[in-house]
Design an enzyme around this catalytic site. Structure first.
Site, short mmCIF file in Angstrom:
data_model
loop_
_atom_site.label_atom_id
_atom_site.label_comp_id
_atom_site.label_asym_id
_atom_site.label_seq_id
_atom_site.Cartn_x
_atom_site.Cartn_y
_atom_site.Cartn_z
CG ASN A 13 -1.66 1.24 1.49
OD1 ASN A 13 -1.76 2.08 0.60
ND2 ASN A 13 -2.21 1.40 2.68
CE LYS A 15 0.08 3.18 4.79
NZ LYS A 15 0.33 3.23 6.22
CG HIS A 96 -5.56 2.04 5.64
ND1 HIS A 96 -5.07 2.95 6.54
CD2 HIS A 96 -4.55 1.15 5.41
CE1 HIS A 96 -3.82 2.64 6.83
NE2 HIS A 96 -3.47 1.55 6.16
CD GLU A 98 -2.40 5.49 7.04
OE1 GLU A 98 -2.45 5.57 5.80
OE2 GLU A 98 -1.45 4.97 7.65
CD GLU A 164 -3.26 -2.47 7.65
OE1 GLU A 164 -2.13 -2.66 7.21
OE2 GLU A 164 -3.96 -1.49 7.36
N GLY A 170 3.15 2.04 10.72
CA GLY A 170 4.19 3.06 10.54
C GLY A 170 5.00 3.37 11.78
CB SER A 209 5.59 -2.13 11.92
OG SER A 209 5.31 -0.76 12.17
N GLY A 230 2.95 -1.21 4.22
CA GLY A 230 3.03 0.19 3.82
C GLY A 230 4.46 0.57 3.47
P1 PGA Z 1 3.20 0.10 7.52
O1 PGA Z 1 1.72 0.38 7.01
O2 PGA Z 1 3.65 -1.19 6.93
O3 PGA Z 1 3.98 1.28 7.03
O4 PGA Z 1 3.13 0.02 9.01
C1 PGA Z 1 0.80 -0.68 6.90
C2 PGA Z 1 -0.53 -0.18 6.37
O5 PGA Z 1 -0.95 0.92 6.74
O6 PGA Z 1 -1.18 -0.87 5.58
#
Ligand code: PGA
Length: 247
Positions: A13, A15, A96, A98, A164, A170, A209, A230
């Protein structure tokens, strides 16, 4: 267990990252997917790159990061499932954390988006996950199951789930492996209760992560059918070790 469920599904992803110059990374990731042919690999670039990414993608699926629930209309700035399909996306991420936070998306809204995708014959990766306070208060499993029930479409064909934990995205932190195992077991059970045998075949990805160092241990957990990645999906150098770990 069907063959499809046994293959791990590794989804990147991007983003709000990715310009035309980054298409070289997509080509390199496509090549990594070719090398590791036993793994299903997909990438969700920003919508502006979907068509160009699709033209490069011989061994990976291209997806979108969101979609609108309605087929068309007065929704400035939004994209429908049919538009995304026409651009070259075969699925989209929905719900998601976010978007649940930044765009105030409710479970109902997320359900509408997944319904729209499945009606279009596309896949949906439906994301669920708890905040740190919920984890710390011991309520993570009931919270996530309620989120799942509120967001699930009526049909399971084309559906993938991503667990998640919001606090793991992140941050470089991941839950205890036993906590991931507990959650994936609970999600699997809920999907079987809801959809029967079809529910048992739904892949449940872990996200938050994931990197080349922790992927082997995470992907070895029962009912972890892959990873939603991500930061570590932005370059082939970081993403390939995760794909390799899924073999
Ligand atoms: P990340 O994001 O791997 O950077 O932690 C995962 C995601 O938001 O799908």
């Amino acid at each position: 267990m069907s063959d499809k469920r046994q293959r791990h599904y590794i989804v990147g992803n991007w983003k709000m990252n990715g310009m035309v110059a980054d298409l070289a990374q997509i080509e390199a990731i496509d090549n990594a997917a070719k090398v590791h042919g036993a793994v299903d690999v997909a990438l969700c670039p920003p919508s502006t790159l979907i068509a160009r990414a699709k033209a490069k993608a011989m061994h990976i699926r291209i997806g979108a990061q969101d979609c609108h629930a309605k087929p068309s209309g007065a929704h400035t700035g939004c994209l429908s499932a049919a538009m995304l399909a026409e651009a070259g996306a075969s699925f989209a991420i929905v719900g998601h954390s976010e978007r649940r936070a930044d765009q105030h998306e409710t479970d109902d809204a997320v359900r509408g988006k997944s319904e729209a995708l499945l009606a279009q014959g596309m896949g949906a990766i439906l994301c669920v996950g708890e905040a740190l306070e919920t984890r710390d208060s011991g309520q993570a499993v009931p919270f996530v199951l309620e989120q799942l029930h509120g967001s699930l479409p009526d049909n399971s064909d084309g559906l993938t789930i991503a667990y998640e934990p919001v606090w793991a995205i992140g941050t470089g932190r991941i839950p205890e492996l036993s906590d991931i195992a507990e959650m994936h077991q609970a999600l699997h059970g809920a999907l079987v209760r809801r959809f029967g045998d079809a529910g048992a075949a739904i892949r449940i990805l872990y996200g938050g992560s994931v990197n080349g160092d922790n992927a082997v241990d995470i992907l070895a957990i029962d009912h972890v059918g892959g990873a939603l990645v991500g930061g570590a999906s932005l370059t082939a150098a970081k993403f390939e070790p995760i794909i390799a770990a899924a073999r």
